[in-house]
Write a protein that holds these residues in place. Structure first.
Motif, PDB file in Angstrom:
ATOM      1  N   LEU A  14     -74.898 -36.734  61.011  1.00 45.81           N
ATOM      2  CA  LEU A  14     -74.912 -35.123  60.440  1.00 45.81           C
ATOM      3  C   LEU A  14     -76.280 -34.519  59.841  1.00 45.81           C
ATOM      4  N   GLN A  15     -77.172 -35.844  59.965  1.00 45.85           N
ATOM      5  CA  GLN A  15     -78.310 -35.189  59.347  1.00 45.85           C
ATOM      6  C   GLN A  15     -78.533 -34.294  60.268  1.00 45.85           C
ATOM      7  N   ILE A  16     -79.627 -34.964  61.433  1.00 42.43           N
ATOM      8  CA  ILE A  16     -79.448 -33.900  62.404  1.00 42.43           C
ATOM      9  C   ILE A  16     -78.979 -32.434  63.058  1.00 42.43           C
ATOM     10  N   CYS A  17     -77.516 -32.708  62.732  1.00 47.38           N
ATOM     11  CA  CYS A  17     -77.064 -31.523  63.427  1.00 47.38           C
ATOM     12  C   CYS A  17     -76.789 -30.703  61.970  1.00 47.38           C
ATOM     13  N   SER A  18     -77.359 -30.876  60.740  1.00 44.04           N
ATOM     14  CA  SER A  18     -78.093 -29.766  60.158  1.00 44.04           C
ATOM     15  C   SER A  18     -79.025 -30.273  59.400  1.00 44.04           C
ATOM     16  N   VAL A  19     -80.384 -30.449  59.500  1.00 41.29           N
ATOM     17  CA  VAL A  19     -80.757 -29.764  59.244  1.00 41.29           C
ATOM     18  C   VAL A  19     -81.692 -28.568  59.019  1.00 41.29           C
ATOM     19  N   THR A  20     -82.135 -28.617  57.147  1.00 35.95           N
ATOM     20  CA  THR A  20     -82.085 -27.460  56.245  1.00 35.95           C
ATOM     21  C   THR A  20     -83.644 -27.305  56.104  1.00 35.95           C
ATOM     22  N   GLY A  21     -84.440 -28.840  55.618  1.00 36.35           N
ATOM     23  CA  GLY A  21     -85.063 -28.359  54.935  1.00 36.35           C
ATOM     24  C   GLY A  21     -84.535 -29.670  54.211  1.00 36.35           C
ATOM     25  N   ASN A  22     -83.440 -30.371  53.692  1.00 37.55           N
ATOM     26  CA  ASN A  22     -83.791 -30.704  52.452  1.00 37.55           C
ATOM     27  C   ASN A  22     -83.973 -32.812  52.610  1.00 37.55           C
ATOM     28  N   GLY A  23     -84.082 -32.718  52.975  1.00 41.66           N
ATOM     29  CA  GLY A  23     -85.168 -34.338  52.892  1.00 41.66           C
ATOM     30  C   GLY A  23     -84.846 -35.069  54.299  1.00 41.66           C
ATOM     31  N   PRO A  24     -85.753 -35.849  54.228  1.00 39.79           N
ATOM     32  CA  PRO A  24     -85.788 -37.105  55.582  1.00 39.79           C
ATOM     33  C   PRO A  24     -85.062 -37.101  56.272  1.00 39.79           C
ATOM     34  N   VAL A  25     -84.513 -37.563  57.574  1.00 44.26           N
ATOM     35  CA  VAL A  25     -83.994 -38.281  57.910  1.00 44.26           C
ATOM     36  C   VAL A  25     -83.584 -39.530  58.029  1.00 44.26           C
ATOM     37  N   PRO A  26     -82.171 -40.719  57.405  1.00 47.95           N
ATOM     38  CA  PRO A  26     -83.441 -41.693  57.237  1.00 47.95           C
ATOM     39  C   PRO A  26     -82.930 -42.552  58.516  1.00 47.95           C
ATOM     40  N   ILE A 101     -92.411 -42.542  56.672  1.00 46.08           N
ATOM     41  CA  ILE A 101     -91.716 -40.637  57.215  1.00 46.08           C
ATOM     42  C   ILE A 101     -92.855 -40.021  57.568  1.00 46.08           C
ATOM     43  N   TYR A 102     -91.961 -39.448  59.055  1.00 44.41           N
ATOM     44  CA  TYR A 102     -92.856 -39.091  60.111  1.00 44.41           C
ATOM     45  C   TYR A 102     -92.024 -38.141  60.236  1.00 44.41           C
ATOM     46  N   THR A 103     -93.212 -36.386  60.991  1.00 39.45           N
ATOM     47  CA  THR A 103     -92.688 -35.090  60.608  1.00 39.45           C
ATOM     48  C   THR A 103     -92.939 -34.529  61.583  1.00 39.45           C
ATOM     49  N   ALA A 104     -92.291 -34.201  62.312  1.00 35.86           N
ATOM     50  CA  ALA A 104     -92.985 -33.495  63.247  1.00 35.86           C
ATOM     51  C   ALA A 104     -92.689 -31.723  63.323  1.00 35.86           C
ATOM     52  N   LEU A 105     -94.235 -31.639  64.079  1.00 34.22           N
ATOM     53  CA  LEU A 105     -94.779 -29.733  63.559  1.00 34.22           C
ATOM     54  C   LEU A 105     -94.307 -29.271  64.814  1.00 34.22           C
ATOM     55  N   ILE A 106     -93.034 -28.293  64.886  1.00 35.13           N
ATOM     56  CA  ILE A 106     -92.328 -27.913  66.612  1.00 35.13           C
ATOM     57  C   ILE A 106     -92.737 -26.447  66.839  1.00 35.13           C
ATOM     58  N   TYR A 107     -93.779 -26.186  67.604  1.00 38.56           N
ATOM     59  CA  TYR A 107     -93.556 -24.715  67.826  1.00 38.56           C
ATOM     60  C   TYR A 107     -93.362 -23.877  69.137  1.00 38.56           C
ATOM     61  N   ASP A 108     -92.465 -22.814  69.637  1.00 38.32           N
ATOM     62  CA  ASP A 108     -91.599 -22.894  70.253  1.00 38.32           C
ATOM     63  C   ASP A 108     -92.320 -21.841  71.160  1.00 38.32           C
ATOM     64  N   GLU A 115     -89.812 -27.778  62.024  1.00 40.14           N
ATOM     65  CA  GLU A 115     -90.340 -28.893  61.367  1.00 40.14           C
ATOM     66  C   GLU A 115     -88.614 -29.970  60.375  1.00 40.14           C
ATOM     67  N   ILE A 116     -89.143 -31.435  61.084  1.00 41.04           N
ATOM     68  CA  ILE A 116     -87.754 -31.930  60.504  1.00 41.04           C
ATOM     69  C   ILE A 116     -88.748 -33.605  60.745  1.00 41.04           C
ATOM     70  N   SER A 117     -88.580 -34.871  59.373  1.00 39.11           N
ATOM     71  CA  SER A 117     -88.576 -35.630  59.393  1.00 39.11           C
ATOM     72  C   SER A 117     -87.474 -36.786  59.119  1.00 39.11           C
ATOM     73  N   TYR A 118     -88.295 -37.953  59.608  1.00 42.22           N
ATOM     74  CA  TYR A 118     -87.541 -38.947  59.272  1.00 42.22           C
ATOM     75  C   TYR A 118     -87.770 -40.306  58.937  1.00 42.22           C
ATOM     76  N   ASN A 119     -87.141 -40.895  57.634  1.00 46.32           N
ATOM     77  CA  ASN A 119     -87.663 -41.749  56.825  1.00 46.32           C
ATOM     78  C   ASN A 119     -87.016 -43.097  57.864  1.00 46.32           C
ATOM     79  N   LEU A 120     -87.846 -44.110  58.469  1.00 40.21           N
ATOM     80  CA  LEU A 120     -87.905 -45.489  58.993  1.00 40.21           C
ATOM     81  C   LEU A 120     -88.241 -46.139  58.284  1.00 40.21           C
ATOM     82  N   THR A 121     -86.869 -46.963  58.496  1.00 40.53           N
ATOM     83  CA  THR A 121     -87.218 -48.347  57.249  1.00 40.53           C
ATOM     84  C   THR A 121     -86.930 -48.969  58.478  1.00 40.53           C
ATOM     85  N   VAL A 122     -87.733 -50.712  58.538  1.00 35.71           N
ATOM     86  CA  VAL A 122     -88.239 -51.977  59.467  1.00 35.71           C
ATOM     87  C   VAL A 122     -87.622 -52.591  58.829  1.00 35.71           C
TER      88      VAL A 122
END
Length: 295
Positions: A14-26, A101-108, A115-122
């Motif tokens: 759900l968060q990937i489908c609506s990426v709006t910069g509201n916080g990292p995706v868990p 938190i992993y952050t991707a900066l992408i230029y087309d 920009e999108i961020s992921y909060n990875l928990t191992v």
């Protein structure tokens, strides 16, 4: 898929489908597992950069430029890969310190920035639980068990629950928590301790059998004490008889001889002459000697 994993997966989608910069995706996974941090664009990608926090600073860990993917941090060497022209990142053989938190900066190719961020928990895998038990009787003479379930782990994300069943029936939920108290039942029951974290679970079973009432238990204790007392008494009597017999045998063999008397040799009262006609000492002959033995 387990319910707890399904919740995290749906949240991720759900968060990937609506990426709006509201916080990292868990994103969650376990040690030695693999994860994909996905993102896709409908337009061609010119370049992409991935960064990650290290010692309080954000550092670049990978990049995609000129249609080539390169890893810039040694700790991720041979453990990272990309897809979708660098917009999706894969990490293999996860370690505990990969969390962050992993952050991707992408230029087309149209010079737009994404920009999108992921909060990875191992998480560590849950070890096999251990059940410790204690059996007691209450004031009414009823028997009950205390079961305590534990694992060798310092993870704060563990949850404990108990299930039970009769014979080979289906398990039913009993209670939550690591410790339970249950009364003995007429029928044998099997209790299952379930320990889980967001990525996996382990369990251990314990069979609760019937136990005698307190009165019957007291009778058993008295009978056991009586048997032990009887055995000790018989052993003492047997030892006394053996000691007495050994003393009698020793007394019969220890004979002391006293007052032994003898009689001297007697003469013949006849003189024996030498060749020159002179007399010599009387001729002695042995005489039987009698010994007087006194005990």
């Amino acid at each position: 898929m387990k319910p707890i994993e399904l919740v995290f997966f749906l949240s991720l989608v759900l968060q990937i489908c609506s990426v709006t910069g509201n916080g990292p995706v868990p994103v969650i996974d376990h040690v030695e597992g693999s994860v994909v941090l996905p993102y896709s664009l409908s337009v061609p990608v010119r370049e992409a950069y991935w960064d990650f926090p290290c010692n309080g600073h954000r550092v670049k860990v990978a990049e995609f430029r000129d249609q080539k993917f390169s890893i810039t941090r040694e700790e991720f060497r041979s453990r990272m890969d990309c897809s979708d022209n660098g917009t999706s990142l894969m990490i293999r053989n996860l370690r505990m310190n990969d969390s962050g938190i992993y952050t991707a900066l992408i230029y087309d190719t149209e010079q737009r920035r994404h920009e999108i961020s992921y909060n990875l928990t191992v998480f560590k895998l849950v070890p096999k639980p251990e059940i410790k038990w204690e059996k007691k009787w209450n004031e009414d003479g009823q028997c009950y068990y205390t079961l305590n379930c534990s694992v060798q782990s310092d993870s704060p994300a563990l949850s404990y629950s108990w299930m039970y069943r009769y014979n080979n029936s289906e398990y039913q939920h009993y209670a939550n928590g690591s410790t339970i108290q249950i009364s003995a039942h007429k029928n044998t029951r099997e209790f299952l301790c379930l320990v889980q974290n967001p990525v996996n679970e382990e369990n251990t079973a314990f069979v609760v059998s019937t136990c005698p009432e307190k009165g019957n238990k007291r009778i058993e204790e008295v009978l056991i004490l009586s048997v032990i007392t009887s055995v000790c008494f018989l052993a003492a009597v047997f030892g006394f008889l053996i000691l007495r017999k050994s003393r009698l045998v020793k007394k019969n063999h220890d004979i002391i001889y006293t007052g032994i008397g003898g009689f001297p040799l007697k003469s013949t009262n006849q003189n024996v002459c030498n060749q020159n006609g002179t007399n010599r000492k009387p001729l002695l002959y042995p005489e039987t000697t009698y010994v007087d033995v006194k005990r």
